[in-house]
Design an enzyme around this catalytic site. Structure first.
Site, PDB file in Angstrom:
ATOM      1  N   HIS A   1      27.941  34.876  17.994  1.00  0.00           N
ATOM      2  CA  HIS A   1      27.532  36.278  17.818  1.00  0.00           C
ATOM      3  C   HIS A   1      28.634  37.284  18.129  1.00  0.00           C
ATOM      4  O   HIS A   1      28.348  38.454  18.393  1.00  0.00           O
ATOM      5  CB  HIS A   1      26.280  36.567  18.675  1.00  0.00           C
ATOM      6  CG  HIS A   1      25.062  35.821  18.222  1.00  0.00           C
ATOM      7  ND1 HIS A   1      23.946  35.638  19.006  1.00  0.00           N
ATOM      8  CD2 HIS A   1      24.795  35.197  17.052  1.00  0.00           C
ATOM      9  CE1 HIS A   1      23.042  34.934  18.333  1.00  0.00           C
ATOM     10  NE2 HIS A   1      23.529  34.654  17.152  1.00  0.00           N
TER      11      HIS A   1
ATOM     12  N   THR B   1      18.252  29.962  26.622  1.00  0.00           N
ATOM     13  CA  THR B   1      18.003  30.700  25.375  1.00  0.00           C
ATOM     14  C   THR B   1      16.523  30.638  25.025  1.00  0.00           C
ATOM     15  O   THR B   1      15.873  29.604  25.200  1.00  0.00           O
ATOM     16  CB  THR B   1      18.880  30.193  24.212  1.00  0.00           C
ATOM     17  OG1 THR B   1      18.447  30.830  22.998  1.00  0.00           O
ATOM     18  CG2 THR B   1      18.835  28.693  24.043  1.00  0.00           C
TER      19      THR B   1
END
Ligand code: NAD
Length: 248
Positions: free
Chosen positions: A121, A190
């Site tokens: 990301h 996550t």
């Protein structure tokens, strides 16, 4: 932490040749970097991160989005890697192949000493031009908020992947290949809901890997993986690595 659950997961890790790992905001929580799902505190508590980290938000209110990133950069610049980040460096040294796939935009894996990272990301500390997404050096940035590129006039934005945007295709392809080829896949801190990263542990499962989840809370992955270690990454990871490689 459930000590009985630790041993079989450690055994799988000890036998592995190639380990792939997906990390998320939870691995940096003990370093003082808040996760998106945690309630936000202070100045930015009234904004939902999912509404600031989008191209639409930047188009609507570029100053607000730039200032939010400036605040996050400041917060992260002060943070130090925790025992979880450090345990992954120890683990990497024990394995023939190790593929670290962070979703985080902080720099704490790098600070701990991890190498060859597939950053899905982007980075909080990178700046790119809004139209062509080319990186911009700080000397080419104007002083306004948000800054402009003094060479091209393009507006500058944070060098991160926003919700709704495509990931860098070469990085994603390498991450998918690692997920399909590893013997053990760790999913750490996550929520396993942000695609396409969320599919990586499921690809590993389909390819026959042993999947281990480390998270204090249940996620959509929990019911599918072979080992679930409930707890904080900064506590579970050092314990897991020590159990797998007691001599380390
Ligand atoms: P998320 O905020 O959606 O979820 C965080 C997950 O971590 C949750 O499942 C939570 O239960 C778990 N968690 C909380 N504390 C933990 C701890 N101490 N140890 C282990 N797990 C813990 O984050 P996400 O799944 O990574 O996805 C959101 C997106 O936002 C990602 O791209 C992420 O990288 C980005 N983000 C990055 C940072 C950062 O760079 N540090 C911070 C916030 C969000």
């Amino acid at each position: 932490m459930d000590a009985a659950a630790l041993q079989p997961a450690a055994e799988a890790l000890r036998r592995a040749r190639h380990v792939a790992l997906l990390t998320g905001a939870g691995i940096s929580a003990e370093s003082g970097v808040p996760t998106f799902r945690d309630a936000q505190t202070g100045l930015w508590a009234r904004y939902r991160p999912e509404e600031l980290a989008t191209p639409e938000a930047f188009a609507r209110d570029p100053k607000l989005v730039w200032q939010w990133y400036a605040w996050r950069r400041e917060l992260v610049a002060k943070a130090q890697p925790n025992a979880g980040h450090h345990a992954l460096v120890t683990l990497a040294a024990k394995l023939a192949q190790f593929t670290l796939i962070p979703q985080n935009v902080d720099h704490l894996h790098e600070e701990a000493g991890s190498k060859n990272i597939l950053k899905l990301h982007g980075s909080l500390f990178a700046n790119i031009r809004e139209e062509d997404h080319e990186p911009v050096a700080s000397e080419d940035m104007s002083d306004d908020v948000p800054p402009h590129c003094v060479r091209t006039g393009q507006r500058i934005r944070p060098g991160v992947v926003w919700f709704g945007e495509s990931l860098p295709q070469d990085v994603l392809a390498a991450a998918m290949q690692a997920a399909r080829r590893c013997d053990v896949f760790l999913s750490i801190g996550t929520s396993t809901v942000v695609e396409p990263a969320a599919s990586l542990p499921f690809m590993a499962l389909q390819s026959g890997a042993t999947v281990i989840e480390i998270n204090p809370d249940a996620t959509p992955l929990s019911a599918h993986c072979q080992h679930v270690l409930r707890g904080k990454a900064a506590e579970v990871l050092p314990a897991l690595v020590a159990a797998a490689f007691p001599e380390s």
